[in-house]
Design a protein around this motif. Structure first.
Motif, mmCIF file in Angstrom:
data_model
loop_
_atom_site.group_PDB
_atom_site.id
_atom_site.type_symbol
_atom_site.label_atom_id
_atom_site.label_comp_id
_atom_site.label_asym_id
_atom_site.label_seq_id
_atom_site.Cartn_x
_atom_site.Cartn_y
_atom_site.Cartn_z
ATOM 1 N N ASN A 155 -1.785 -16.391 -49.252
ATOM 2 C CA ASN A 155 -2.532 -16.947 -50.375
ATOM 3 C C ASN A 155 -3.613 -15.959 -50.793
ATOM 4 N N PRO A 156 -3.530 -15.399 -52.013
ATOM 5 C CA PRO A 156 -4.538 -14.420 -52.426
ATOM 6 C C PRO A 156 -5.925 -15.006 -52.592
ATOM 7 N N GLU A 157 -6.031 -16.334 -52.689
ATOM 8 C CA GLU A 157 -7.336 -16.954 -52.858
ATOM 9 C C GLU A 157 -8.030 -17.207 -51.519
ATOM 10 N N SER A 158 -7.350 -16.977 -50.417
ATOM 11 C CA SER A 158 -7.957 -17.215 -49.112
ATOM 12 C C SER A 158 -9.052 -16.192 -48.846
ATOM 13 N N ASP A 159 -10.076 -16.657 -48.168
ATOM 14 C CA ASP A 159 -11.187 -15.775 -47.809
ATOM 15 C C ASP A 159 -10.845 -15.104 -46.479
ATOM 16 N N VAL A 160 -10.237 -13.913 -46.575
ATOM 17 C CA VAL A 160 -9.747 -13.238 -45.374
ATOM 18 C C VAL A 160 -10.550 -11.976 -45.054
ATOM 19 N N TRP A 161 -11.640 -11.723 -45.764
ATOM 20 C CA TRP A 161 -12.434 -10.525 -45.533
ATOM 21 C C TRP A 161 -13.781 -10.905 -44.932
ATOM 22 N N GLN A 162 -14.133 -10.234 -43.855
ATOM 23 C CA GLN A 162 -15.415 -10.447 -43.198
ATOM 24 C C GLN A 162 -16.297 -9.219 -43.428
ATOM 25 N N SER A 163 -17.472 -9.440 -43.939
ATOM 26 C CA SER A 163 -18.427 -8.365 -44.191
ATOM 27 C C SER A 163 -19.387 -8.257 -43.017
ATOM 28 N N ILE A 164 -19.412 -7.094 -42.400
ATOM 29 C CA ILE A 164 -20.272 -6.847 -41.229
ATOM 30 C C ILE A 164 -21.248 -5.749 -41.595
ATOM 31 N N LYS A 165 -22.496 -6.073 -41.635
ATOM 32 C CA LYS A 165 -23.537 -5.128 -42.038
ATOM 33 C C LYS A 165 -23.898 -4.212 -40.872
ATOM 34 N N ILE A 166 -24.007 -2.932 -41.149
ATOM 35 C CA ILE A 166 -24.370 -1.942 -40.139
ATOM 36 C C ILE A 166 -25.885 -1.975 -39.953
ATOM 37 N N PRO A 167 -26.383 -1.862 -38.733
ATOM 38 C CA PRO A 167 -27.842 -1.923 -38.517
ATOM 39 C C PRO A 167 -28.576 -0.864 -39.330
ATOM 40 N N SER A 168 -29.637 -1.297 -39.974
ATOM 41 C CA SER A 168 -30.416 -0.361 -40.787
ATOM 42 C C SER A 168 -31.046 0.724 -39.933
ATOM 43 N N ALA A 169 -31.317 0.430 -38.654
ATOM 44 C CA ALA A 169 -31.895 1.449 -37.773
ATOM 45 C C ALA A 169 -30.970 2.639 -37.613
ATOM 46 N N TYR A 170 -29.662 2.409 -37.752
ATOM 47 C CA TYR A 170 -28.713 3.529 -37.635
ATOM 48 C C TYR A 170 -28.380 4.135 -38.993
ATOM 49 N N ILE A 171 -28.049 3.306 -39.977
ATOM 50 C CA ILE A 171 -27.578 3.823 -41.258
ATOM 51 C C ILE A 171 -28.696 4.466 -42.055
ATOM 52 N N ALA A 172 -29.946 4.103 -41.780
ATOM 53 C CA ALA A 172 -31.065 4.672 -42.547
ATOM 54 C C ALA A 172 -31.231 6.153 -42.270
ATOM 55 N N THR A 173 -30.899 6.598 -41.053
ATOM 56 C CA THR A 173 -31.079 8.007 -40.702
ATOM 57 C C THR A 173 -29.769 8.759 -40.553
ATOM 58 N N ASN A 174 -28.627 8.066 -40.535
ATOM 59 C CA ASN A 174 -27.345 8.745 -40.302
ATOM 60 C C ASN A 174 -26.344 8.531 -41.431
ATOM 61 N N TRP A 175 -26.818 8.066 -42.571
ATOM 62 C CA TRP A 175 -25.953 7.963 -43.741
ATOM 63 C C TRP A 175 -25.557 9.372 -44.197
ATOM 64 N N PRO A 176 -24.311 9.582 -44.688
ATOM 65 C CA PRO A 176 -23.251 8.603 -44.952
ATOM 66 C C PRO A 176 -22.314 8.438 -43.753
ATOM 67 N N LEU A 177 -21.540 7.371 -43.787
ATOM 68 C CA LEU A 177 -20.535 7.140 -42.749
ATOM 69 C C LEU A 177 -19.396 8.153 -42.883
ATOM 70 N N ARG A 178 -18.939 8.642 -41.733
ATOM 71 C CA ARG A 178 -17.841 9.603 -41.734
ATOM 72 C C ARG A 178 -16.592 9.070 -41.033
ATOM 73 N N TYR A 179 -16.776 8.235 -40.035
ATOM 74 C CA TYR A 179 -15.632 7.708 -39.290
ATOM 75 C C TYR A 179 -15.847 6.220 -39.041
ATOM 76 N N ALA A 180 -14.743 5.493 -38.972
ATOM 77 C CA ALA A 180 -14.774 4.081 -38.621
ATOM 78 C C ALA A 180 -13.471 3.755 -37.918
ATOM 79 N N SER A 181 -13.524 2.885 -36.917
ATOM 80 C CA SER A 181 -12.346 2.544 -36.138
ATOM 81 C C SER A 181 -12.439 1.087 -35.711
#
Length: 1142
Positions: free
Chosen positions: A454-480
């Motif tokens: 069903n394309p209307e199903s809510d199947v995506w979960q948004s997980i926010k990265i801690p600002s303590a990490y992303i504020a000094t290490n942006w941009p993201l290069r790898y994700a697994s």
């Protein structure tokens, strides 16, 4: 692939450039700065520094035309319309850029203090021959000149004698002069390039760009004034990689540059030979469109070895650029108007920019923009409509670091001119999509089948990265993400962090200094709860193992490698590591009682097989089963079948032992333009050891591609036989993963909404594709049909709720191709069914417009019979057959039922099985066969319907009873057939029946309810035996005498009294049954002796529709009399009779 998300952000041009039209925006090589150029001003990066030229400077040196960054990103060169060059240098200051402390929670990349910068003028230079463009290099500048057409090379930084200092009244000496001051300047006339230039007169080089790939010569691209495009190399660099001494000597003695034309695209040599054999001229092969369509922009993709050439018509040619001296060739073309189905042309191409990873191409047009994948998939666009007064063209564009934001420059009337479009990026073969400060995780695989499709199903979960990490290490290069989807790891400029779905928390380094000691380079992988990371630390290259349960300061194991890691792949407990020296390492992951470690089993070099290691994007392998169970792991590399994705080509390497210490590989290129691939070593049935690759439009599958035991050696060529492509699936979205256990491919696509807002809103939508029917057809239609393989595969998916729908798609596709092969009369083209994009359960069973794809091969004559034999093994076969029949044209029914059997026999079979297992389903299937028999005029309408009605009452299928009564009413609106059914089945009680016989008009009013059905069975209160438009309609029990495949007819007489009030008097009924004339008349009314059906959708004689009417068509007739009554004028006659009686 990349997709736009959220909304567009507008960036104001700060003072003192506010209000001045911006001409160009240019990013530095690393992307950490960009410069905005106006006619008289320059600003590197918003709110950093600015220079506004005085009126005297403009009168003396001319207006600004273009700006270029120095190679080191610390200098700027401004070109004016009088061919003067203004040199500036970025100098850091001791004050920060922002006086305020900023927000309390810093955003991505805002954790460090941004120091201020200022622009310092270095001087002015002049080019006497007229300068078109400047190409900064590490130690020099290359300029394209007009008079004469030539390339000028000068050292950088420019020697002070060649510059006029700031404030000097003396003019600068020309850089292309012939005095002693220009001794370090070199001018190369294009008259020396007559061997590879086209035309009698050398064209003027307009724009020059460069691209560098480790291990290859520097590639330069040149756009000429005649509309052609070239790639050129320095002869000295080509001599270093020459294959022979003679070639080396020829290059050293020849011109400084060697070039090849890339637009118009070169003609393949095999095509030239074939054309010559036909007696045609070679110039006929070059289309008029190519000669007249000039190249206006060019961008090189070094990651995949391709060049994008933008044309004045709005098209973009993707040219494959193999290593010299191989000739470039056209890979494919990108046409935004065709791909997006636009009403207007997007205009000429104004800018091109590839992402850093090479997977996405951003294109600016005269009236919009677009984002394309490497293989040609359109990932997002924005083009002005005809009635849109806003200026939506693009003057320039570039990607910011991390490739998650696209900066575009709009024309001047729009204010502000600079816009930023945010993007979401797929992590290729995994089910998560990183954004600027968060990751999106697909959770549909954990949900029920109907939620997944069903394309209307809510199947995506948004997980926010801690600002303590992303504020000094942006941009993201790898994700697994782990195989179970519960563990996630990301890495930016420095360090890494990981997340657990069980606890909902991220784990960071306790000390930020420890985080900054290493950089992830080569990838991240999860092995159960252990994170494997390829890092660079202390000038060494390591593979580290971290535990999810321990602090990041505790390293379980560390393995040092001599060269940087390019690609890592995890297969079971084997870790494959490919390094920059073209070596593949095989490690075994060995858990111990207290820790876990890596054990090196062996390594192998691929020199001579892989020419450019940096272009390898992915790899995997398969070990034979005997070796896995009984062999020594040290020999795995020698016997494994290896898959490489390099330069967009999917390469299969199959080993053959040459000597005890040497392996010979048979190489086969399976496909080109492959963006991602999947291997399934533990698949389902015949899908085990299959290989799946996506080329930007199709999912291409090779069955048993990785099973070396199943391949044979070709004795004529002394090599393995080629692996042939098995199935090709056309997708209308970008695939992210394959859910093998559910039989679907999941992916995403973009959506744009601009109807009610002055700015566009972008979002991604989930798409699914059912692949089971194509594989079943592959097994059943092969030269040697394998019913066993098809049954084995189908049994794995029999428990899915949409399994019957899959079988229906299979039958429909084979039937349509069988009809086409017999050249039966057709009114339109019916494609082969390749797959269906599934929605919710009801729609998937009713929908016919989701059948897509096309078969380019004519099926064997016995395919339909083989499919019918295959269907007989499943209890859903009767339902599948009638469902397919109702969704196709009547003229195809003869082909179907000649093999399946007579519809009358199938109907009787359903009635006979109505009391057994699955009886209710068989009754609903029998109801569907009523429509088939009715359209074939083989139905005794009343008698057959009454038989089915009796069984439906016994099975308590009251909704089906209501539909059967509606069916009788639709074929005979006079009520004769309905009254006969009511009397014979005994729906009404005897006292009610007596009132009917006695002609009591008050025996039931519009508000009364039927209390009893049959003998002692209680029915729910129902105002009338009709189906209102608001009630649900089921495909299997919606019975109306309409054309094939039509949805149930809504009740157009909803305001009239109940049906039983219209029953004629009993004497008339008695006389009708005894009078042959009246009986014949009734037979005509019920459709037995007359093809005219008294129905609001009378489509039997005059075929108003070749396909079933859509819901909109049904709605159009809801509140109107039937078509027949309007044609005959019955409605008007009834009104006149009412008026007369009144």
């Amino acid at each position: 692939m990349y997709w736009p998300t959220a909304t567009t952000r507008l960036v104001n041009t700060p003072s003192p450039l506010e209000g001045r039209p911006a001409l160009r925006i240019r990013a530095s090589r690393k992307g950490n700065f960009f410069a905005t150029l106006t006619k008289d001003g320059l600003s590197p990066t918003v709110m950093q520094a600015a220079v506004v030229r005085s009126t005297g400077s403009i009168e003396r040196f001319g207006n600004n035309v273009d700006v270029f960054w120095a190679y080191d990103g610390r200098g700027l060169i401004v070109l004016t319309d009088t061919s003067h060059l203004l040199f500036y240098q970025l100098v850091p200051t001791s004050r920060p850029s922002y006086d305020s402390s900023g927000p309390s929670t810093p955003g991505p990349g805002e954790g460090d203090v941004v120091m201020g910068w200022q622009l310092r003028s270095l001087g002015t230079a002049f080019i006497m021959g007229g300068c078109e463009s400047v190409l900064p290099q590490p130690h020099n500048l290359i300029m394209t000149l007009r008079h004469p057409p030539s390339l000028l090379t000068i050292p950088y930084p420019v020697p002070s004698p060649l510059l006029s200092p700031p404030g000097s009244h003396f003019p600068p000496p020309p850089l292309d002069g012939e005095t002693e001051a220009q001794i370090e300047c070199d001018t190369w006339d294009l008259n020396n390039a007559r061997e590879w230039l086209t035309g009698d007169v050398p064209p003027i080089p307009k724009v020059m760009t460069t691209s560098r790939t480790p291990g290859l010569p520097v590639v330069y691209t040149v756009l000429a004034s005649d509309g052609r495009a070239y790639v050129i190399y320095q002869a000295s660099q080509l001599a270093q990689i020459a294959s022979s001494d003679a070639q080396n000597a020829q290059l050293n003695a020849g011109p400084k540059y060697v070039g090849q034309v890339i637009h118009p695209p070169p003609i393949p040599q095999d095509l030239v030979k074939r054309t010559g054999a036909l007696g045609l001229l070679e110039d006929k092969l070059v289309g008029v469109e190519d000669l007249g369509d000039v190249a206006v922009n060019v961008s090189v993709n070094p990651r995949f070895g391709v060049v994008a050439v933008g044309l004045a018509s709005g098209k973009i040619n993707i040219i494959t650029l193999p290593p010299w001296p191989s000739q470039p060739r056209l890979s494919h073309s990108l046409d935004l108007r065709s791909s997006a189905n636009l009403r207007t042309k997007p205009g000429t191409v104004t800018g091109l920019a590839w992402t850093g990873d090479g997977y996405c191409l951003a294109a600016g047009y005269e009236y919009g923009w677009a984002a394309w994948s490497m293989g040609g998939r359109l990932g997002g666009w924005g083009v002005r409509d005809e009635d849109d007064l806003r200026e939506t063209g693009v003057l320039d564009l570039f990607w910011v670091p991390g490739n998650l934001e696209l900066v575009i420059l709009r024309p001047h009337p729009q204010s502000p001119q600079i816009e930023v479009i945010s993007f979401v990026k797929s992590a290729t073969t995994t089910q998560h999509s990183p954004m600027d400060d968060r990751v999106l995780v697909y959770r549909g695989a954990d949900q029920p089948d109907m939620s997944v499709i069903n394309p209307e199903s809510d199947v995506w979960q948004s997980i926010k990265i801690p600002s303590a990490y992303i504020a000094t290490n942006w941009p993201l290069r790898y994700a697994s993400i782990s195989s179970d989807g519960k563990l996630i790891a990301v890495a930016g400029r420095k360090g890494l962090t990981h997340y657990s779905a069980a606890s909902g928390r991220w784990k960071l380094f306790p000390d930020e200094r420890q985080e900054r000691e290493f950089t992830v380079r080569g990838g991240l992988l999860w092995f159960h709860h252990v994170l494997i990371a390829a890092v660079d630390a202390d000038k060494t290259h390591q593979i580290r193992l971290y535990s999810r349960d321990l602090d990041l300061t505790e390293i379980l194991h560390s393995q040092t490698l001599p060269f940087p890691v390019l690609v890592m792949t995890l297969l079971d407990n084997s870790l494959l590591v490919y390094t920059a020296d073209n070596t593949l390492y095989h490690f075994l992951i060995l858990p111990t009682q207290s820790t876990i470690k890596l054990h090196l089993c062996g390594s192998i070099s691929f020199r001579g097989i892989v020419q450019i290691p940096s272009r390898v994007r992915a790899l995997s392998w398969l070990i034979p089963l005997a070796q896995k169970n009984l062999g020594d792991p040290a020999d795995d590399l020698i016997v494994a079948t290896i898959i490489f994705l390099v330069d967009g080509k999917l390469v299969l390497l199959r080993p053959r032992r040459a000597r005890p210490d040497e392996v010979r590989y048979d190489m086969q290129i399976l496909a080109d333009r492959i963006e991602a691939y999947w291997t399934h070593l533990h698949g389902v049935g015949t899908l085990e050891n299959s290989l799946w690759g996506y080329d930007g439009a199709n999912m291409r599958i090779w069955l048993d591609a990785l099973t070396i035991e199943a391949t044979r050696v070709d004795s004529t060529s002394d090599s393995y036989e080629n692996v042939e492509e098995s199935v090709k699936l056309r997708l209308d979205f970008y695939p992210l993963s394959i859910l093998m256990d559910k039989g679907i491919i999941i992916g995403v696509d973009y959506e744009t909404s601009t109807r009610t807002l002055p700015f566009p809103v972008y979002k991604i939508s989930t798409g699914t594709h059912l692949f089971l029917p194509q594989f079943l057809r592959y097994h059943l239609s092969s030269p040697t049909p394998s019913l066993v393989n098809a049954l084995t595969l189908a049994l794995h998916y029999q428990s899915l709720v949409y399994f019957a729908h899959s079988l229906e798609i299979l039958l429909h596709s084979v039937l349509e191709d069988e009809v086409a092969s017999k050249s039966l009369p057709r009114t339109e083209s019916y494609p082969q069914v390749e797959a269906a994009s599934l929605n919710d359960g009801t729609e998937q069973a009713n929908s016919t417009d989701k059948l897509d794809g096309r078969s380019h091969t004519k099926p064997p004559p016995n395919v339909l019979a083989t499919v019918i034999t295959f269907l007989d093994h499943f209890p859903e076969s009767l339902d599948v057959i009638v469902g397919c029949a109702r969704k196709t044209e009547i003229d195809r029914w003869k082909v179907l039922f000649d093999i399946v059997g007579k519809p009358r026999d199938l109907f009787e079979r359903c009635l006979g099985e109505g009391n057994g297992v699955g009886g209710k389903r068989n009754l609903r299937t029998a109801a569907s066969y009523l429509l088939v028999l009715h359209n074939l005029e083989e139905l005794d309408d009343v008698e057959d319907t009454i038989r089915l009605l009796r069984q439906a009452i016994k099975a308590n299928e009251f909704h089906l009873c209501k539909e059967l009564l509606r069916f009788l009413h639709s074929i005979d609106e006079n009520g004769t057939a309905l009254r006969a059914a009511v009397e014979q089945v005994g729906i009404l009680q005897s006292d009610l029946a007596g009132s009917v016989t006695g002609h009591d008009p008050e025996y039931m009013t519009a508000d009364d309810n039927l209390e009893h059905i049959g003998q002692g069975m209680i029915a729910p209160h129902t105002p009338s035996i009709t189906l209102s438009p608001s009630e649900p309609k089921e495909e299997t029990s919606a019975l109306v005498a309409t054309s094939t495949g039509s949805p149930p007819s809504p009740d157009v007489h909803s305001s009239t009294p109940p049906l039983t009030t219209d029953l004629p008097p009993t004497p008339s009924d008695a006389s009708a049954t005894s009078n042959p004339d009246i009986s014949d008349k009734r037979e005509k009314e019920t459709g037995r002796g007359h093809r005219k059906v008294d129905s609001q959708f009378d489509l039997v004689v005059d075929r108003l529709y070749q396909t079933p009417p859509s819901p909109r068509t049904v709605d159009r007739f809801e509140d109107h009399p039937s078509i027949d009554s309007l044609v005959r004028g019955d409605g008007q006659e009834a009104k006149e009779e009412d008026a007369a009686s009144g």
